[in-house]
Design an enzyme around this catalytic site. Structure first.
Site, PDB file in Angstrom:
ATOM      1  N   HIS A 157       1.731  17.338   2.087  1.00 48.22           N
ATOM      2  CA  HIS A 157       2.041  16.014   1.535  1.00 48.22           C
ATOM      3  C   HIS A 157       1.401  15.786   0.172  1.00 48.22           C
ATOM      4  O   HIS A 157       1.766  14.847  -0.534  1.00 48.22           O
ATOM      5  CB  HIS A 157       1.582  14.922   2.507  1.00 48.22           C
ATOM      6  CG  HIS A 157       2.424  14.864   3.747  1.00 48.22           C
ATOM      7  ND1 HIS A 157       3.403  13.919   3.922  1.00 48.22           N
ATOM      8  CD2 HIS A 157       2.463  15.652   4.837  1.00 48.22           C
ATOM      9  CE1 HIS A 157       4.006  14.124   5.084  1.00 48.22           C
ATOM     10  NE2 HIS A 157       3.445  15.166   5.668  1.00 48.22           N
ATOM     11  N   ASP A 365      -0.459  12.629  -7.513  1.00 49.96           N
ATOM     12  CA  ASP A 365      -0.002  12.161  -6.204  1.00 49.96           C
ATOM     13  C   ASP A 365       1.103  13.096  -5.734  1.00 49.96           C
ATOM     14  O   ASP A 365       2.009  13.413  -6.514  1.00 49.96           O
ATOM     15  CB  ASP A 365       0.563  10.735  -6.348  1.00 49.96           C
ATOM     16  CG  ASP A 365       0.282   9.872  -5.127  1.00 49.96           C
ATOM     17  OD1 ASP A 365       0.158  10.431  -4.029  1.00 49.96           O
ATOM     18  OD2 ASP A 365       0.198   8.630  -5.280  1.00 49.96           O
TER      19      ASP A 365
HETATM   20  P1  ADQ Z   1      -0.865   8.192   0.597  1.00 44.33           P
HETATM   21  O1  ADQ Z   1      -1.861   8.781  -0.343  1.00 44.33           O
HETATM   22  O2  ADQ Z   1      -1.418   7.315   1.647  1.00 44.33           O
HETATM   23  O3  ADQ Z   1       0.045   9.320   1.268  1.00 44.33           O
HETATM   24  P2  ADQ Z   1       1.607   6.711  -0.396  1.00 44.33           P
HETATM   25  O4  ADQ Z   1       2.706   7.688  -0.458  1.00 44.33           O
HETATM   26  O5  ADQ Z   1       1.638   5.773  -1.531  1.00 44.33           O
HETATM   27  O6  ADQ Z   1       0.149   7.345  -0.382  1.00 44.33           O
HETATM   28  O7  ADQ Z   1       1.750   5.904   0.956  1.00 44.33           O
HETATM   29  C1  ADQ Z   1       1.052   4.741   1.170  1.00 44.33           C
HETATM   30  C2  ADQ Z   1       1.706   3.958   2.308  1.00 44.33           C
HETATM   31  O8  ADQ Z   1       0.760   3.029   2.796  1.00 44.33           O
HETATM   32  C3  ADQ Z   1       2.936   3.194   1.862  1.00 44.33           C
HETATM   33  O9  ADQ Z   1       3.915   3.251   2.849  1.00 44.33           O
HETATM   34  C4  ADQ Z   1       2.402   1.767   1.705  1.00 44.33           C
HETATM   35  O10 ADQ Z   1       3.344   0.774   1.993  1.00 44.33           O
HETATM   36  C5  ADQ Z   1       1.279   1.721   2.691  1.00 44.33           C
HETATM   37  N1  ADQ Z   1       0.232   0.817   2.173  1.00 44.33           N
HETATM   38  C6  ADQ Z   1      -0.540   1.013   1.098  1.00 44.33           C
HETATM   39  N2  ADQ Z   1      -1.340  -0.062   0.904  1.00 44.33           N
HETATM   40  C7  ADQ Z   1      -1.045  -0.942   1.858  1.00 44.33           C
HETATM   41  C8  ADQ Z   1      -1.526  -2.253   2.201  1.00 44.33           C
HETATM   42  N3  ADQ Z   1      -2.463  -2.869   1.481  1.00 44.33           N
HETATM   43  N4  ADQ Z   1      -1.007  -2.865   3.266  1.00 44.33           N
HETATM   44  C9  ADQ Z   1      -0.059  -2.254   3.986  1.00 44.33           C
HETATM   45  N5  ADQ Z   1       0.443  -1.036   3.717  1.00 44.33           N
HETATM   46  C10 ADQ Z   1      -0.050  -0.393   2.678  1.00 44.33           C
HETATM   47  C11 ADQ Z   1       0.119  10.752   1.216  1.00 44.33           C
HETATM   48  C12 ADQ Z   1       0.228  11.400  -0.170  1.00 44.33           C
HETATM   49  C13 ADQ Z   1       1.391  10.804  -0.935  1.00 44.33           C
HETATM   50  C14 ADQ Z   1       2.675  10.961  -0.124  1.00 44.33           C
HETATM   51  C15 ADQ Z   1       2.492  10.479   1.293  1.00 44.33           C
HETATM   52  C16 ADQ Z   1       3.681  10.819   2.164  1.00 44.33           C
HETATM   53  O11 ADQ Z   1      -0.988  11.226  -0.894  1.00 44.33           O
HETATM   54  O12 ADQ Z   1       1.546  11.427  -2.200  1.00 44.33           O
HETATM   55  O13 ADQ Z   1       3.713  10.198  -0.733  1.00 44.33           O
HETATM   56  O14 ADQ Z   1       1.344  11.067   1.895  1.00 44.33           O
HETATM   57  O15 ADQ Z   1       3.994  12.168   2.078  1.00 44.33           O
END
Ligand code: ADQ
Length: 468
Positions: A157, A365
């Site tokens: 990921h 990311d």
């Molecule tokens: P993350 O680093 O966690 O994931 P991201 O892809 O942005 O990053 O996912 C975050 C998720 O958490 C989103 O669905 C978002 O809605 C939720 N989220 C964030 N802040 C929130 C809040 N305050 N309240 C509720 N929900 C919140 C890792 C990798 C990424 C990759 C994903 C999936 O680092 O690059 O996209 O896995 O593969």
């Protein structure tokens, strides 16, 4: 469809409606598992006095979960240690934060073996096994050593680092070679796949064949780029939910005619929050006419609080947001609203919709699902503008976002100014192009693409190692 066994460090099945802070992985995999009727196996998140290998089976909203507890030493060395203090910073280009300790490496190997020992008795011959992320890279090798002959896939990921960075990891070769025990390895983007191919060609002398498979010491691996998407249908429902509408209206009311710029991230140094704040500060300093007419809402729930670098970033951001507010605020206006908590997803969808600008500027990311969620939440007739770091995997797909260099405060400031003054026709055209990708390449597409590649693997070519 064969039964799918998903394995990831943490198992976060679909939660009750209205629960806060489900991570990107959890959101995507819940959708995938619902469709495949499979089992999700992993660590419970709990600590056991001594590791017993006991498996706790549960069923949540149509998904069967199977979890094990780990010992305190495992949690410390494998999860907080090798996964989050060695691999995470290194794979996100932060070698300055990467810690190399032999105990971490030992704990990582031990925990992966514990996963293999407890998982293998659950497996049936036709199961497709899909292992996720940097915590579990050697798990495929450990399963093969126990005689598991099933088709095995691995999806990363996070980014795959450039070879020159990976070389600083002790025993990098063993780690990379353990990937050759899988049949299919997936990366979020072609860039990360290219970095992987560079390593295997230059350091392992592996052969990349015409059909795209890689041959190394008699093992054949298919490595693919397979970008993760959001659960579009579920998200659409959420955007139209009563909670989202209420949240959107409440946000608009509280904005009081001011344009909202929104950031939503786990509190993590890879997300570039400091540089984002500095970019916004530059914007305020260079656009005095915009003072009191905009505000930045940054939602950043803390994560990995047992790791020192995460405590430090929190303190730095508290100080920086306070400093910027002190510099620009008036009695009636605060330029940054900085909130350290998660929100229920319906509410988050409403907040996304109320934002004129989505500011997604990670320094690195793997993908970034927030960017896709922001797009999916917009009003098609009057959409906001996504500003996106070119160093997020999502930038390869969302090419019509305003792409920025997140390290450059000037670049971020210019993009904010441009987004806030962008004519409606251009906003709609850019949004439509982005939404087409979000709709087409959603989580179901991702799942089919990965599992399709795995299922298409020629069973006869599966390498099984029973000794060692
Ligand atoms: P993350 O680093 O966690 O994931 P991201 O892809 O942005 O990053 O996912 C975050 C998720 O958490 C989103 O669905 C978002 O809605 C939720 N989220 C964030 N802040 C929130 C809040 N305050 N309240 C509720 N929900 C919140 C890792 C990798 C990424 C990759 C994903 C999936 O680092 O690059 O996209 O896995 O593969």
């Amino acid at each position: 469809m064969n039964r799918l066994i998903v394995v990831s460090n943490r198992v976060q099945p679909p939660m009750e409606e209205g629960s806060a802070n489900q991570g990107g992985l959890a959101v995507a995999l819940s959708a995938a598992l619902r469709e495949s009727n499979g089992i999700w196996f992993g660590w419970s998140g709990d600590e056991a006095g001594n590791f017993t290998g006991h498996i706790d089976f549960q069923r949540h909203h149509g998904v069967t979960t199977a979890t094990i507890d780990l010992e305190a030493q495992d949690i410390d060395e494998y999860y907080n240690g090798y996964a989050n203090r060695t691999l995470w910073p290194l794979f996100h280009d932060r070698i300055d934060l990467a810690e190399f300790q032999r105990e971490f490496e030992g704990g990582y190997e031990r925990a992966n073996r514990r996963f293999a020992d407890t998982l293998s008795p659950l497996l049936q011959p036709d199961d497709l096994i899909w292992i996720h992320d940097y915590h579990l890279i050697p798990l495929g090798r450990d399963l093969r050593r126990m005689g598991v002959g099933n088709r095995l896939g691995f999806f990363l990921h996070i980014p795959w680092p450039p070879t020159r960075l990976l070389l600083s990891l002790p025993h990098h070769r063993e780690l990379v070679e353990s990937l050759f025990f899988y049949d299919v390895v997936g990366f979020q983007t072609q860039d990360w796949l290219d970095s992987f191919l560079h390593y295997v060609q230059t350091k392992l002398n592996a052969e990349v064949r015409e059909d795209g498979t890689i041959l190394h010491e008699g093992r054949v691996l298919r490595a693919i780029a397979c970008p993760i998407g959001i659960d579009r249908a579920e998200f659409q429902e959420m955007v139209e939910s009563e909670e989202a509408l209420v949240a959107c209206r409440a946000m608009e009311k509280s904005a009081d005619g001011r344009a909202m710029i929104l950031g939503v991230d786990r509190l993590d140094y890879s997300k570039g929050l400091q540089d984002r704040f500095l970019g916004y500060q530059r914007f305020l300093a260079t656009h005095p006419e915009m003072l009191e007419r905009v505000f930045l809402l940054q939602i950043a729930p803390p994560s990995r609080e047992n790791v020192g670098s995460y405590q430090e970033i929190r303190a730095q951001l508290d100080a920086l947001s306070g400093h910027i507010n002190g510099e620009f605020a008036s009695v009636e206006w605060v330029p940054i609203r900085y909130v350290n908590k998660g929100y229920p997803r319906e509410k988050l969808a409403g907040i996304y919709r109320a934002a004129r600008v989505g500011l997604v500027t990670p320094l690195r990311d793997g993908m970034n699902l927030v960017a896709k969620e922001y797009i999916a939440a917009q009003n098609p007739e009057d959409p906001g503008v996504l500003i996106l770091s070119s160093f997020a995997g999502a930038a390869r797909q969302l090419t019509q976002a305003l792409l920025v260099n997140p390290h450059s405060a000037d670049d971020v400031a210019d993009a904010i100014a441009r987004a806030l003054t962008m004519p409606k026709e251009e906003r709609i055209a850019r949004w439509r192009a982005s939404m087409d990708v979000v709709e087409r390449e959603d989580v179901t597409w991702w799942l089919r693409r990965f599992v399709g590649a795995l299922a298409a693997t020629d069973e006869a070519s599966i390498p099984v190692e029973t000794t060692g």
